[in-house]
Design a protein around this motif. Structure first.
Motif, PDB file in Angstrom:
ATOM      1  N   ASP A  13      31.255  45.708  54.273  1.00 43.54           N
ATOM      2  CA  ASP A  13      30.763  46.996  54.767  1.00 43.54           C
ATOM      3  C   ASP A  13      31.143  47.318  56.215  1.00 43.54           C
ATOM      4  N   LYS A  14      31.903  46.462  56.887  1.00 42.63           N
ATOM      5  CA  LYS A  14      32.412  46.810  58.219  1.00 42.63           C
ATOM      6  C   LYS A  14      33.767  47.485  58.008  1.00 42.63           C
ATOM      7  N   GLU A  15      33.920  48.676  58.576  1.00 41.04           N
ATOM      8  CA  GLU A  15      35.132  49.452  58.336  1.00 41.04           C
ATOM      9  C   GLU A  15      36.391  48.625  58.522  1.00 41.04           C
ATOM     10  N   CYS A  16      37.276  48.743  57.545  1.00 40.53           N
ATOM     11  CA  CYS A  16      38.577  48.072  57.596  1.00 40.53           C
ATOM     12  C   CYS A  16      39.571  48.985  56.893  1.00 40.53           C
ATOM     13  N   LYS A  17      40.568  49.452  57.633  1.00 40.02           N
ATOM     14  CA  LYS A  17      41.517  50.418  57.083  1.00 40.02           C
ATOM     15  C   LYS A  17      42.884  49.797  56.872  1.00 40.02           C
ATOM     16  N   ILE A  18      43.482  50.168  55.748  1.00 37.66           N
ATOM     17  CA  ILE A  18      44.875  49.860  55.451  1.00 37.66           C
ATOM     18  C   ILE A  18      45.561  51.197  55.258  1.00 37.66           C
ATOM     19  N   GLU A  19      46.586  51.448  56.044  1.00 43.90           N
ATOM     20  CA  GLU A  19      47.304  52.726  56.001  1.00 43.90           C
ATOM     21  C   GLU A  19      46.352  53.912  56.077  1.00 43.90           C
ATOM     22  N   GLY A  20      45.334  53.809  56.929  1.00 45.59           N
ATOM     23  CA  GLY A  20      44.412  54.900  57.159  1.00 45.59           C
ATOM     24  C   GLY A  20      43.282  55.037  56.154  1.00 45.59           C
ATOM     25  N   ILE A  21      43.218  54.166  55.148  1.00 51.72           N
ATOM     26  CA  ILE A  21      42.186  54.244  54.115  1.00 51.72           C
ATOM     27  C   ILE A  21      41.207  53.090  54.288  1.00 51.72           C
ATOM     28  N   ASN A  22      39.914  53.421  54.451  1.00 52.10           N
ATOM     29  CA  ASN A  22      38.882  52.398  54.569  1.00 52.10           C
ATOM     30  C   ASN A  22      38.695  51.748  53.197  1.00 52.10           C
ATOM     31  N   ILE A  23      38.965  50.460  53.098  1.00 51.37           N
ATOM     32  CA  ILE A  23      38.931  49.781  51.801  1.00 51.37           C
ATOM     33  C   ILE A  23      37.550  49.766  51.178  1.00 51.37           C
ATOM     34  N   TRP A  24      36.494  49.871  51.996  1.00 47.56           N
ATOM     35  CA  TRP A  24      35.130  49.820  51.464  1.00 47.56           C
ATOM     36  C   TRP A  24      34.693  51.142  50.831  1.00 47.56           C
ATOM     37  N   ASN A  25      35.453  52.190  51.008  1.00 50.71           N
ATOM     38  CA  ASN A  25      35.112  53.493  50.433  1.00 50.71           C
ATOM     39  C   ASN A  25      35.762  53.732  49.080  1.00 50.71           C
ATOM     40  N   HIS A  26      36.429  52.719  48.527  1.00 56.46           N
ATOM     41  CA  HIS A  26      37.176  52.887  47.279  1.00 56.46           C
ATOM     42  C   HIS A  26      36.935  51.713  46.333  1.00 56.46           C
ATOM     43  N   TYR A  27      37.144  51.981  45.058  1.00 61.71           N
ATOM     44  CA  TYR A  27      37.071  50.936  44.043  1.00 61.71           C
ATOM     45  C   TYR A  27      38.312  50.057  44.153  1.00 61.71           C
ATOM     46  N   TRP A  28      38.108  48.747  44.123  1.00 67.64           N
ATOM     47  CA  TRP A  28      39.220  47.803  44.147  1.00 67.64           C
ATOM     48  C   TRP A  28      39.552  47.419  42.712  1.00 67.64           C
ATOM     49  N   ASN A  29      40.741  47.732  42.282  1.00 70.53           N
ATOM     50  CA  ASN A  29      41.185  47.356  40.948  1.00 70.53           C
ATOM     51  C   ASN A  29      41.870  45.991  41.036  1.00 70.53           C
ATOM     52  N   CYS A  30      41.259  44.968  40.436  1.00 70.88           N
ATOM     53  CA  CYS A  30      41.829  43.620  40.460  1.00 70.88           C
ATOM     54  C   CYS A  30      42.942  43.526  39.436  1.00 70.88           C
ATOM     55  N   SER A  31      44.092  43.068  39.866  1.00 66.98           N
ATOM     56  CA  SER A  31      45.251  42.985  38.975  1.00 66.98           C
ATOM     57  C   SER A  31      45.220  41.739  38.091  1.00 66.98           C
ATOM     58  N   GLU A  32      44.199  40.890  38.278  1.00 70.85           N
ATOM     59  CA  GLU A  32      44.117  39.615  37.539  1.00 70.85           C
ATOM     60  C   GLU A  32      45.278  38.696  37.881  1.00 70.85           C
ATOM     61  N   ARG A  33      45.937  38.969  38.987  1.00 75.25           N
ATOM     62  CA  ARG A  33      47.061  38.145  39.418  1.00 75.25           C
ATOM     63  C   ARG A  33      46.668  37.395  40.679  1.00 75.25           C
ATOM     64  N   LYS A  34      46.925  36.115  40.684  1.00 71.56           N
ATOM     65  CA  LYS A  34      46.664  35.281  41.857  1.00 71.56           C
ATOM     66  C   LYS A  34      47.936  35.208  42.701  1.00 71.56           C
ATOM     67  N   ILE A  35      47.756  35.326  44.007  1.00 73.55           N
ATOM     68  CA  ILE A  35      48.867  35.269  44.951  1.00 73.55           C
ATOM     69  C   ILE A  35      48.639  34.084  45.881  1.00 73.55           C
ATOM     70  N   GLU A  36      49.671  33.291  46.089  1.00 75.77           N
ATOM     71  CA  GLU A  36      49.556  32.177  47.029  1.00 75.77           C
ATOM     72  C   GLU A  36      49.816  32.686  48.433  1.00 75.77           C
ATOM     73  N   VAL A  37      48.852  32.421  49.316  1.00 80.45           N
ATOM     74  CA  VAL A  37      48.965  32.789  50.728  1.00 80.45           C
ATOM     75  C   VAL A  37      48.692  31.543  51.568  1.00 80.45           C
ATOM     76  N   ILE A  38      49.051  31.627  52.827  1.00 83.09           N
ATOM     77  CA  ILE A  38      48.846  30.505  53.743  1.00 83.09           C
ATOM     78  C   ILE A  38      47.711  30.856  54.704  1.00 83.09           C
ATOM     79  N   GLY A  39      46.740  29.959  54.822  1.00 86.70           N
ATOM     80  CA  GLY A  39      45.622  30.161  55.738  1.00 86.70           C
ATOM     81  C   GLY A  39      46.110  30.276  57.165  1.00 86.70           C
ATOM     82  N   PRO A  40      45.584  31.237  57.936  1.00 89.52           N
ATOM     83  CA  PRO A  40      46.080  31.471  59.297  1.00 89.52           C
ATOM     84  C   PRO A  40      45.749  30.352  60.281  1.00 89.52           C
ATOM     85  N   LEU A  41      44.679  29.638  60.072  1.00 84.27           N
ATOM     86  CA  LEU A  41      44.301  28.570  60.998  1.00 84.27           C
ATOM     87  C   LEU A  41      44.719  27.205  60.505  1.00 84.27           C
ATOM     88  N   SER A  42      44.482  26.938  59.225  1.00 83.89           N
ATOM     89  CA  SER A  42      44.735  25.608  58.681  1.00 83.89           C
ATOM     90  C   SER A  42      46.173  25.406  58.233  1.00 83.89           C
TER      91      SER A  42
END
Length: 85
Positions: A13-42
């Motif tokens: 619920d803390k405003e966070c925008k991607i390309e000008g759109i606040n992600i908390w104001n929209h439905y997130w459609n999960c693609s059922e796809r897992k993506i491997e990412v690297i942790g920024p600290l670890s």
């Protein structure tokens, strides 16, 4: 295949925008796809869910997941504009 860039730790619920759109104001459609990412600290790999938000203007794709202790990381494709909190 997109390269995913860590952008920020997000809070529910803390405003966070991607390309000008606040992600908390929209439905997130999960693609059922897992993506491997690297942790920024670890530097450890994580498998997070890929989501899409569809607005009349555009479709935004991002990856979100929990590292630990409720810390939620947000990743976007490298070519996407800057996210603003």
């Amino acid at each position: 295949m997109a390269n995913w860039k860590f952008i920020t730790l997000i809070e529910v619920d803390k405003e966070c925008k991607i390309e000008g759109i606040n992600i908390w104001n929209h439905y997130w459609n999960c693609s059922e796809r897992k993506i491997e990412v690297i942790g920024p600290l670890s530097g450890n790999p994580y498998l997070f869910n890929k989501y899409e938000i569809k607005s009349p203007e555009k479709t935004i794709t991002f990856v979100v997941g929990e590292f630990s202790e409720g810390r939620i990381g947000l990743y976007v494709p490298e070519e996407i504009a800057i996210v603003s909190n």
